[in-house]
Design a protein around this motif. Sequence first.
Motif, PDB file in Angstrom:
ATOM      1  N   GLY A 173       9.473   3.812  -0.061  1.00 51.42           N
ATOM      2  CA  GLY A 173       9.371   4.946  -0.984  1.00 51.42           C
ATOM      3  C   GLY A 173       9.351   4.487  -2.435  1.00 51.42           C
ATOM      4  O   GLY A 173       8.583   5.013  -3.255  1.00 51.42           O
ATOM      5  N   PHE A 174      10.184   3.505  -2.738  1.00 49.95           N
ATOM      6  CA  PHE A 174      10.196   2.942  -4.091  1.00 49.95           C
ATOM      7  C   PHE A 174       8.852   2.282  -4.399  1.00 49.95           C
ATOM      8  O   PHE A 174       8.266   2.485  -5.471  1.00 49.95           O
ATOM      9  N   ILE A 175       8.363   1.493  -3.461  1.00 47.72           N
ATOM     10  CA  ILE A 175       7.104   0.771  -3.666  1.00 47.72           C
ATOM     11  C   ILE A 175       5.945   1.746  -3.867  1.00 47.72           C
ATOM     12  O   ILE A 175       5.102   1.563  -4.758  1.00 47.72           O
ATOM     13  N   LEU A 176       5.883   2.786  -3.029  1.00 51.98           N
ATOM     14  CA  LEU A 176       4.798   3.766  -3.136  1.00 51.98           C
ATOM     15  C   LEU A 176       4.786   4.428  -4.516  1.00 51.98           C
ATOM     16  O   LEU A 176       3.740   4.534  -5.164  1.00 51.98           O
ATOM     17  N   ILE A 235       3.670   2.130  -7.348  1.00 54.29           N
ATOM     18  CA  ILE A 235       2.225   1.916  -7.409  1.00 54.29           C
ATOM     19  C   ILE A 235       1.487   3.178  -7.867  1.00 54.29           C
ATOM     20  O   ILE A 235       0.616   3.126  -8.738  1.00 54.29           O
ATOM     21  N   MET A 236       1.830   4.310  -7.271  1.00 52.99           N
ATOM     22  CA  MET A 236       1.070   5.532  -7.511  1.00 52.99           C
ATOM     23  C   MET A 236       1.442   6.243  -8.813  1.00 52.99           C
ATOM     24  O   MET A 236       0.576   6.807  -9.481  1.00 52.99           O
ATOM     25  N   LEU A 237       2.695   6.214  -9.176  1.00 58.20           N
ATOM     26  CA  LEU A 237       3.163   6.969 -10.342  1.00 58.20           C
ATOM     27  C   LEU A 237       3.581   6.074 -11.500  1.00 58.20           C
ATOM     28  O   LEU A 237       3.462   6.467 -12.660  1.00 58.20           O
ATOM     29  N   VAL A 254       2.617 -12.476  -8.744  1.00 60.11           N
ATOM     30  CA  VAL A 254       1.766 -11.547  -7.995  1.00 60.11           C
ATOM     31  C   VAL A 254       2.468 -10.199  -7.897  1.00 60.11           C
ATOM     32  O   VAL A 254       3.687 -10.104  -8.060  1.00 60.11           O
ATOM     33  N   ASP A 255       1.671  -9.160  -7.623  1.00 61.04           N
ATOM     34  CA  ASP A 255       2.216  -7.812  -7.498  1.00 61.04           C
ATOM     35  C   ASP A 255       2.647  -7.596  -6.047  1.00 61.04           C
ATOM     36  O   ASP A 255       1.881  -7.076  -5.227  1.00 61.04           O
ATOM     37  N   MET A 312       2.015  -2.825   0.281  1.00 63.57           N
ATOM     38  CA  MET A 312       1.321  -1.602   0.678  1.00 63.57           C
ATOM     39  C   MET A 312       0.055  -1.926   1.453  1.00 63.57           C
ATOM     40  O   MET A 312      -0.251  -1.297   2.479  1.00 63.57           O
ATOM     41  N   GLN A 313      -0.704  -2.881   0.974  1.00 63.99           N
ATOM     42  CA  GLN A 313      -1.954  -3.238   1.638  1.00 63.99           C
ATOM     43  C   GLN A 313      -1.696  -3.841   3.019  1.00 63.99           C
ATOM     44  O   GLN A 313      -2.437  -3.580   3.974  1.00 63.99           O
ATOM     45  N   THR A 314      -0.640  -4.620   3.119  1.00 67.50           N
ATOM     46  CA  THR A 314      -0.313  -5.240   4.401  1.00 67.50           C
ATOM     47  C   THR A 314       0.135  -4.191   5.406  1.00 67.50           C
ATOM     48  O   THR A 314      -0.239  -4.245   6.591  1.00 67.50           O
ATOM     49  N   TRP A 315       0.940  -3.215   4.969  1.00 63.42           N
ATOM     50  CA  TRP A 315       1.375  -2.146   5.869  1.00 63.42           C
ATOM     51  C   TRP A 315       0.178  -1.337   6.362  1.00 63.42           C
ATOM     52  O   TRP A 315       0.119  -0.970   7.535  1.00 63.42           O
TER      53      TRP A 315
END
Length: 207
Positions: free
Chosen positions: A176-179, A182-184, A110-111, A117-120
Amino acid sequence: MPKISDEHRAEKRQQIIAAMLRCVERDGFHKTTMAAVVEESGLSAGSVYTYFRGKNDIIRAIAESGLTGISAAIQRLIPEKGSDQTAPPPEQAIEAATQHLLDLAEHLGVDLPRIAMQTWAEAARDPEIHAVMAPEARRIRASWRTYAESAIDSGLVRSDADPERIAMVLTGLLPGFILQRIMLGDVTPKVYAAGLADLLSGPGVVR
């Protein structure tokens, strides 16, 4: 009727938790229903509700189990008291923590960054979810504080540094790493760690 063994009970709980993670990854946290989790798990509704009363109960189990293992991964970086080993520098510690997250995501299929991110986001909206997730966040920060104390003792950080403030910053580097992942999509544990090393080795920085 034969008694259900602890091993069987734990196996069923993990089956339901895994189903929950897959549903959240696919449909998003808010759209995930218990009916969807039941269907994804392959168990009967009665079986699922035997172990969990609802979606928040599953989330609580995930948080309390420390599923991501980040806290444990950080603890493994800390030398035992009285040993001759020293703590790794902050960039190596961050690389180990972020790589652990990606390795575990691959193992679970799973990702995990996307699920985190969704849980936060849900925790920011729902006080009950916030209350469930906050203790794990505190455990992670407490582990970083212990690491920071070890880094100070190892001479990697100046002796008058505040380990609690260091822990706050290191804790913040993980989201910050996770964001950015996902985004970049262009950040890796090695590149992220190298950037931290560059920052900490600038002019006037004492290591």
